[in-house]
Design an enzyme around this catalytic site. Sequence first.
Site, PDB file in Angstrom:
ATOM      1  N   THR A  52      10.747  28.937  27.888  1.00 35.90           N
ATOM      2  CA  THR A  52      10.661  30.190  27.146  1.00 35.90           C
ATOM      3  C   THR A  52      12.012  30.892  27.168  1.00 35.90           C
ATOM      4  O   THR A  52      12.792  30.743  28.105  1.00 35.90           O
ATOM      5  CB  THR A  52       9.611  31.144  27.743  1.00 35.90           C
ATOM      6  OG1 THR A  52      10.052  31.586  29.030  1.00 35.90           O
ATOM      7  CG2 THR A  52       8.257  30.471  27.873  1.00 35.90           C
ATOM      8  N   GLU A  53      12.267  31.674  26.141  1.00 39.36           N
ATOM      9  CA  GLU A  53      13.468  32.515  26.085  1.00 39.36           C
ATOM     10  C   GLU A  53      13.070  33.880  25.531  1.00 39.36           C
ATOM     11  O   GLU A  53      12.776  34.030  24.339  1.00 39.36           O
ATOM     12  CB  GLU A  53      14.555  31.880  25.217  1.00 39.36           C
ATOM     13  CG  GLU A  53      15.131  30.585  25.773  1.00 39.36           C
ATOM     14  CD  GLU A  53      16.028  30.770  26.993  1.00 39.36           C
ATOM     15  OE1 GLU A  53      16.329  31.935  27.346  1.00 39.36           O
ATOM     16  OE2 GLU A  53      16.423  29.761  27.596  1.00 39.36           O
ATOM     17  N   VAL A  54      13.032  34.867  26.404  1.00 33.70           N
ATOM     18  CA  VAL A  54      12.737  36.248  26.048  1.00 33.70           C
ATOM     19  C   VAL A  54      14.051  36.987  25.844  1.00 33.70           C
ATOM     20  O   VAL A  54      15.048  36.687  26.501  1.00 33.70           O
ATOM     21  CB  VAL A  54      11.899  36.904  27.166  1.00 33.70           C
ATOM     22  CG1 VAL A  54      11.736  38.394  26.937  1.00 33.70           C
ATOM     23  CG2 VAL A  54      10.536  36.234  27.277  1.00 33.70           C
TER      24      VAL A  54
END
Length: 307
Positions: free
Chosen positions: A273-275
């Site tokens: 994931t990349e927030v």
Amino acid sequence: MPSSPFYPIGTPGQPWGAAELAQWRARQVRQRSYVDDVLAAIEQLRESFDVASYGEVVYGDEHFPLMAIRSRHWQPGLPGVLVTGGVHGYETSGVHGALRVLQDLAPAYAGRVNLLVAPCVSPWAYERVQRWNFDAIDPNRSFRATSPAQESAALMALVAPLRGQLVAHIDLHETTDSDESEFRPAVAARDGKAFEPSTIPDGFYLVDDSANPQPAFQQAIIEAVEKVTHIAPADVHGGIIGSPLVAHGVIHYAMKDLGLCAGISGAKYTSTTEVYPDSARATPEQCIAAQVAAVGAVLEFVSEIGR
């Protein structure tokens, strides 16, 4: 010679030596407490989970126990899910998202999924809000045999006996404005290379494995996260951070070749994931909630295929 402003440590075109590494270390200031923020939260989980140390990171006189939390009643016949956070210590929502998964989501999947969580893989870096470890090594490029990073080697040793039992692995990360202002210039300076400016995507996105793409799995995560925060659009070149979009909010990386954490488990379903915590459209709470939603989608996906 780089055309952009040079990093304040080192000489353009020359890789760092011991003196430059010492200068870099001197700039790293402890800003928060692994004991207070992470270990204290883990202590609260002991009544419901099996909690154990899987190693220790030692830098000088600093010792950091590395902690793993797993389902109390691990059943060999159930699908296993690995959740990792804090591989990059500065990526705050990954650490606190992993802890919140244990607090809020995990009980609903007891008896359906075997869950293993390593919420803060790089505690020294967590305390300094730093991407690298004490040796100026990026743990998320170091998941390989004879790893130079203590953090990466310890996690690989934890996971190795479970290969074949893990169906999914989700690794929780952030892409921040400081990637462009600090960390990418730093790695260019460290390696004696020119810094090439890039852009930071505004929104959440996923990294799938180019050697083992699982589009339905990624889509399930995107659909869950989209209810919590916005998904990053393509840039002017039609991609994200230099990689082409393969689906809404999804790019591909060669996980094993690059030494990425999400490539260590042997699981069929993997994702990073990349927030984007610096977005004007997202709050710190939304960033944590996005990580929790992503893991929730993984748990639901895996529990459904395991039936």
